[in-house]
Design an enzyme around this catalytic site. Structure first.
Site, PDB file in Angstrom:
ATOM      1  CG  ASP A 148      36.588  38.963  43.371  1.00  0.00           C
ATOM      2  OD1 ASP A 148      37.599  38.908  44.086  1.00  0.00           O
ATOM      3  OD2 ASP A 148      36.357  38.167  42.441  1.00  0.00           O
ATOM      4  CD  GLU A 149      32.780  35.739  42.547  1.00  0.00           C
ATOM      5  OE1 GLU A 149      33.633  34.846  42.795  1.00  0.00           O
ATOM      6  OE2 GLU A 149      32.113  35.749  41.499  1.00  0.00           O
ATOM      7  CB  VAL A 150      33.504  39.120  50.518  1.00  0.00           C
ATOM      8  CG1 VAL A 150      33.986  38.801  51.939  1.00  0.00           C
ATOM      9  CG2 VAL A 150      34.542  39.966  49.798  1.00  0.00           C
TER      10      VAL A 150
END
Length: 461
Positions: A148-150
């Site tokens: 997530d949230e790369v």
């Protein structure tokens, strides 16, 4: 216990990158999780895992030992809680990439958030982390690989070249790394099925998602979908008290979505409980503070809503005298493990700053006769000492006692660094303001010949 939930697996998320609980506290709350309707745990170890070899530098000061990991798994089995470990493999890699030994594997050199997916060493690093975690979780049916949230993906030099040469998109770049990680995992642990967050996939066009993800990952063991809600840690980076109503509404919406979906489409739900927004953020709601919210959310999932039966169960399991309005639970009470911490955190969060502000900014004697200029130049009318000092001393003594009691409660549940951090962020600034006022008052009084300047009042924990 009634179970009309459309979510057959209900996982409580333990985010250990902030205020990780001692194993002794986990032994107290795992039975509570089970009694409330959870049947699995999603454990995000981050730097609390006892990595070995070249990865040993990832360990936090108070990381769990291998024997403590085994004790956690034993406690989970005793309470019928299946453990799903979570290992970040793409984004949220700060706890790895902040170290100089791995800084060269950052997507963008300045930021430790994201792994460079083009370096062969990156996959080797991730593979080593997964291998060590699974070595201590040999019975794990599932393993969560994060993703997530790369942030900053596609902004590194190697990614820029790849995007130009391959005429590809950031979505394809993301999926390419995910596929590599999953293939690595399944080649070595074919019985373990991967899970990942979906936020990086939401903007992928439907045709691209179907072609690149659904079919490939169906063959790799992703035949269904899971939901992810939150019981705490999602309403403010420095939130101290959990807004129960907000999280209840979130779960009621998930129940509506589940009812509208085809039967069996949603395999389970993860009730996330973030402890920090990222590795470098401040602490948000401590686990004991979020337990009433967790109880309400789990029971709502079990009963198809916050029914009278769900309400009665929450009251009984948590030892609460009543639930006349969900906001009342924020006032403390209850007999569940950590309820004393909830009560004291509530006192501090609702009243410490306001009472100190009331004295410093609202007391007419302080604002009218002992303002910043007077404090700086040690000027005071003799009678004002009598008007200000007793109230300030009383307030400091009151909050110092609360702080000491809270410190003792926190030390029972958390390691020293987490206790120190929470007190430094939430308690000590208020105590210091009172101490500084009294110190300035004493110096001004001494300069006026009223009384000798004594030592500053002792600061609490």
């Amino acid at each position: 216990m009634s179970d009309s939930s459309p979510f057959k697996m209900r996982l409580v998320h333990l985010d250990l990158k902030g205020a990780p609980p001692k194993v002794s506290y986990l032994s107290e709350i795992f039975p509570l999780f089970h009694a409330l309707g959870a049947n699995a745990l999603l454990i995000e170890y981050e730097d609390m895992f006892p990595y070995e070899g070249p990865l040993r530098l990832l360990r936090a000061k108070h990381a769990y030992s291998p024997s403590e990991i085994q004790e956690i798994l034993h406690l989970a089995r005793l309470n019928e809680l299946e453990v799903v470990p979570l290992v970040q493999t793409f984004g949220h890699m700060e706890f790895v990439l902040k170290h100089g030994a791995f800084a060269h594997l950052r997507e963008v050199a300045s930021f430790p958030n994201t792994l460079n997916p083009h370096e062969a060493e990156s996959l080797a690093l991730v593979g080593a982390m997964l291998g060590q975690v699974l070595e201590l979780h040999r019975d794990a049916r599932w393993l969560h690989i994060g993703c997530d949230e790369v942030y900053y993906l596609g902004e590194g030099e190697a990614s820029q070249r790849w995007l130009q040469q391959e005429q590809g998109s950031k979505a394809q770049l993301c999926l390419s790394h995910v596929k590599a990680v999953v293939s690595h995992l399944l080649a070595r642990h074919p019985a373990t099925r991967p899970l990942l967050w979906d936020d990086m996939l939401r903007d992928i066009p439907e045709d691209g998602l179907a072609a690149l993800l659904m079919e490939k990952y169906r063959r790799c063991g992703f035949p269904g979908l899971w939901a992810a809600s939150a019981f705490k840690g999602a309403t403010g980076a420095n939130q101290a008290l959990t807004p129960v109503d907000h999280h209840l509404r979130n779960h009621e919406q998930w129940l509506q979505a589940a009812r509208a979906a085809p039967p069996g489409a949603l395999r389970g739900i993860v009730l996330t409980g973030w402890q920090r927004y990222d590795h470098f953020a401040v602490l948000c709601e401590l686990l004991p503070v979020g337990i009433p919210s967790l109880a309400v959310c789990l029971q709502s999932l079990l009963h198809g809503g916050f029914s009278p039966e769900a309400k009665e169960r929450v009251q009984r399991v948590l030892g609460l005298p009543s639930l006349e309005g969900l906001s009342a639970m924020s006032e403390g009470g209850g007999t569940f493990p950590g309820s004393d911490i909830l009560a004291l955190v509530t006192q501090v969060s609702l009243h410490l700053r306001s009472t100190v502000d009331s004295l410093l900014d609202g007391n007419r004697y302080v604002t009218g006769w002992f303002g910043p200029y007077h404090r700086q130049h040690k000027l005071i009318h003799p009678v004002m000492v009598q008007h200000i000092q007793p109230e300030a001393l009383s307030l400091l003594a009151r909050w110092d006692a609360v702080a000491r009691e809270l410190e003792a409660g926190l030390q029972r549940v958390f390691y020293p660094d987490a206790v120190d951090e929470w007190l430094e962020e939430n308690v000590r600034p208020g105590l210091r303001r009172l101490q500084q006022l009294l110190g300035d008052l004493g110096e001004a009084a001494a300069a006026a010949g009223i009384l000798p300047a004594g030592p500053e009042p002792a600061l609490g924990p």
